[in-house]
Design a protein around this motif. Structure first.
Motif, PDB file in Angstrom:
ATOM      1  N   SER A  35       0.865  -1.182   0.000  1.00 32.62           N
ATOM      2  CA  SER A  35       0.000   0.000   0.000  1.00 32.62           C
ATOM      3  C   SER A  35       0.900   1.231   0.000  1.00 32.62           C
ATOM      4  CB  SER A  35      -0.970   0.003   1.184  1.00 32.62           C
ATOM      5  OG  SER A  35      -0.292   0.000   2.391  1.00 32.62           O
ATOM      6  N   TYR A  36       0.513   2.213  -0.815  1.00 36.65           N
ATOM      7  CA  TYR A  36       1.352   3.402  -0.982  1.00 36.65           C
ATOM      8  C   TYR A  36       0.487   4.606  -1.287  1.00 36.65           C
ATOM      9  CZ  TYR A  36       0.620   2.307  -5.915  1.00 36.65           C
ATOM     10  OH  TYR A  36       0.044   2.038  -7.136  1.00 36.65           O
ATOM     11  N   LEU A  37       1.031   5.775  -0.999  1.00 38.02           N
ATOM     12  CA  LEU A  37       0.357   7.030  -1.287  1.00 38.02           C
ATOM     13  C   LEU A  37       0.704   7.462  -2.703  1.00 38.02           C
ATOM     14  CD1 LEU A  37      -1.362   9.395  -0.249  1.00 38.02           C
ATOM     15  CD2 LEU A  37       0.744  10.471   0.492  1.00 38.02           C
ATOM     16  N   SER A  41      -5.442  14.593  -3.519  1.00 36.51           N
ATOM     17  CA  SER A  41      -5.462  15.502  -2.379  1.00 36.51           C
ATOM     18  C   SER A  41      -6.070  14.854  -1.146  1.00 36.51           C
ATOM     19  CB  SER A  41      -6.223  16.775  -2.748  1.00 36.51           C
ATOM     20  OG  SER A  41      -7.532  16.448  -3.149  1.00 36.51           O
ATOM     21  N   GLU A  42      -6.809  13.744  -1.317  1.00 35.68           N
ATOM     22  CA  GLU A  42      -7.421  13.085  -0.181  1.00 35.68           C
ATOM     23  C   GLU A  42      -6.388  12.333   0.651  1.00 35.68           C
ATOM     24  OE1 GLU A  42      -8.448  11.791  -3.415  1.00 35.68           O
ATOM     25  OE2 GLU A  42      -9.616  13.602  -3.648  1.00 35.68           O
ATOM     26  N   GLY A  43      -5.259  11.982   0.072  1.00 34.65           N
ATOM     27  CA  GLY A  43      -4.228  11.256   0.803  1.00 34.65           C
ATOM     28  C   GLY A  43      -4.577   9.801   1.029  1.00 34.65           C
ATOM     29  N   ARG A  44      -5.425   9.240   0.199  1.00 38.04           N
ATOM     30  CA  ARG A  44      -5.795   7.833   0.321  1.00 38.04           C
ATOM     31  C   ARG A  44      -4.696   6.944  -0.239  1.00 38.04           C
ATOM     32  NH1 ARG A  44     -11.742   8.792  -1.813  1.00 38.04           N
ATOM     33  NH2 ARG A  44     -12.642   9.605   0.093  1.00 38.04           N
ATOM     34  N   ALA A  45      -4.566   5.770   0.365  1.00 38.01           N
ATOM     35  CA  ALA A  45      -3.557   4.817  -0.088  1.00 38.01           C
ATOM     36  C   ALA A  45      -4.099   3.981  -1.241  1.00 38.01           C
ATOM     37  CB  ALA A  45      -3.144   3.908   1.057  1.00 38.01           C
ATOM     38  N   THR A  46      -3.193   3.568  -2.110  1.00 37.40           N
ATOM     39  CA  THR A  46      -3.491   2.610  -3.161  1.00 37.40           C
ATOM     40  C   THR A  46      -2.967   1.274  -2.676  1.00 37.40           C
ATOM     41  OG1 THR A  46      -3.278   4.299  -4.865  1.00 37.40           O
ATOM     42  CG2 THR A  46      -3.038   2.016  -5.572  1.00 37.40           C
ATOM     43  N   LYS A  57       7.501   1.507  -8.478  1.00 39.25           N
ATOM     44  CA  LYS A  57       6.528   2.431  -9.050  1.00 39.25           C
ATOM     45  C   LYS A  57       6.921   3.855  -8.678  1.00 39.25           C
ATOM     46  CE  LYS A  57       2.456   1.277  -9.817  1.00 39.25           C
ATOM     47  NZ  LYS A  57       1.118   1.033 -10.229  1.00 39.25           N
ATOM     48  N   THR A  58       6.862   4.755  -9.673  1.00 43.33           N
ATOM     49  CA  THR A  58       7.077   6.179  -9.433  1.00 43.33           C
ATOM     50  C   THR A  58       5.748   6.883  -9.605  1.00 43.33           C
ATOM     51  OG1 THR A  58       9.375   6.074 -10.172  1.00 43.33           O
ATOM     52  CG2 THR A  58       8.334   8.252 -10.153  1.00 43.33           C
ATOM     53  N   VAL A  59       5.375   7.668  -8.599  1.00 41.97           N
ATOM     54  CA  VAL A  59       4.112   8.394  -8.596  1.00 41.97           C
ATOM     55  C   VAL A  59       4.388   9.846  -8.220  1.00 41.97           C
ATOM     56  CG1 VAL A  59       2.753   6.352  -8.001  1.00 41.97           C
ATOM     57  CG2 VAL A  59       3.628   7.821  -6.190  1.00 41.97           C
ATOM     58  N   LYS A  65       1.933  16.359   1.714  1.00 38.31           N
ATOM     59  CA  LYS A  65       1.528  15.009   2.102  1.00 38.31           C
ATOM     60  C   LYS A  65       2.775  14.226   2.508  1.00 38.31           C
ATOM     61  CE  LYS A  65      -2.792  15.512   1.062  1.00 38.31           C
ATOM     62  NZ  LYS A  65      -3.791  15.610   2.111  1.00 38.31           N
ATOM     63  N   ARG A  66       2.587  13.142   3.232  1.00 41.27           N
ATOM     64  CA  ARG A  66       3.691  12.305   3.702  1.00 41.27           C
ATOM     65  C   ARG A  66       3.720  11.023   2.872  1.00 41.27           C
ATOM     66  NH1 ARG A  66       6.866  11.741   8.320  1.00 41.27           N
ATOM     67  NH2 ARG A  66       7.173   9.587   8.954  1.00 41.27           N
ATOM     68  N   PRO A  67       4.660  10.919   1.898  1.00 41.86           N
ATOM     69  CA  PRO A  67       4.723   9.699   1.095  1.00 41.86           C
ATOM     70  C   PRO A  67       5.084   8.507   1.983  1.00 41.86           C
ATOM     71  CG  PRO A  67       6.593  11.118   0.597  1.00 41.86           C
ATOM     72  CD  PRO A  67       5.712  11.863   1.540  1.00 41.86           C
ATOM     73  N   THR A  68       4.306   7.440   1.834  1.00 41.39           N
ATOM     74  CA  THR A  68       4.478   6.266   2.678  1.00 41.39           C
ATOM     75  C   THR A  68       4.226   5.014   1.850  1.00 41.39           C
ATOM     76  OG1 THR A  68       3.611   7.522   4.551  1.00 41.39           O
ATOM     77  CG2 THR A  68       3.672   5.142   4.795  1.00 41.39           C
ATOM     78  N   ILE A  69       5.020   3.975   2.103  1.00 36.91           N
ATOM     79  CA  ILE A  69       4.777   2.661   1.527  1.00 36.91           C
ATOM     80  C   ILE A  69       4.824   1.651   2.665  1.00 36.91           C
ATOM     81  CG2 ILE A  69       7.226   2.408   0.904  1.00 36.91           C
ATOM     82  CD1 ILE A  69       6.289   0.526  -1.380  1.00 36.91           C
TER      83      ILE A  69
END
Length: 121
Positions: A35-37, A41-46, A57-59, A65-69
């Motif tokens: 799961s990653y951001l 703008s909602e900051g929901r994880a994929t 993956k590059t997004v 926002k705080r990028p997190t995996i």
């Protein structure tokens, strides 16, 4: 005489939030849920289940926002390592091992630049 504001006029474009390129990477052995951001703008994880390793993956993540995996191994275990890079620079890495092993990598993005209000006070 002229007509102003017809329906054919284009709506003003909304200001877009600036983003930064974030690269998420997972290497190792085992079945992994990732799961990653990503942009939004909602900051929901994929969330991606049963990811085949290696995975990368590059997004684009909105500034502020705080990028997190996060990775989660299944019941058969294994070992996997997540890594996070912001604008091409490595920020953090972590390793998960064993049944239901977990690991999380996170970084910081600067806040978006403030817009100046030109209304006199």
């Amino acid at each position: 005489y002229g007509i102003l504001g017809t329906e054919d006029d284009a709506a003003p474009e909304q200001q877009k939030t600036p983003t930064a390129a974030v690269t998420y990477e997972v290497a190792g052995k085992g079945n992994v849920e990732v799961s990653y951001l990503a942009r939004g703008s909602e900051g929901r994880a994929t969330v991606e289940a049963n990811v085949e390793l290696p995975w990368k993956k590059t997004v684009h993540v909105p500034l502020g926002k705080r990028p997190t995996i996060s990775i989660l191994l299944d019941d058969e275990g294994g070992q996997a390592r997540c890594a996070l890079a912001i604008r091409g620079e490595h920020v953090q890495g972590a390793t998960a091992s064993g049944a239901y092993g977990r690991a999380t990598c996170a970084g910081e993005l600067p806040a978006p630049p403030r817009t100046h209000d030109s209304t006199p006070k």
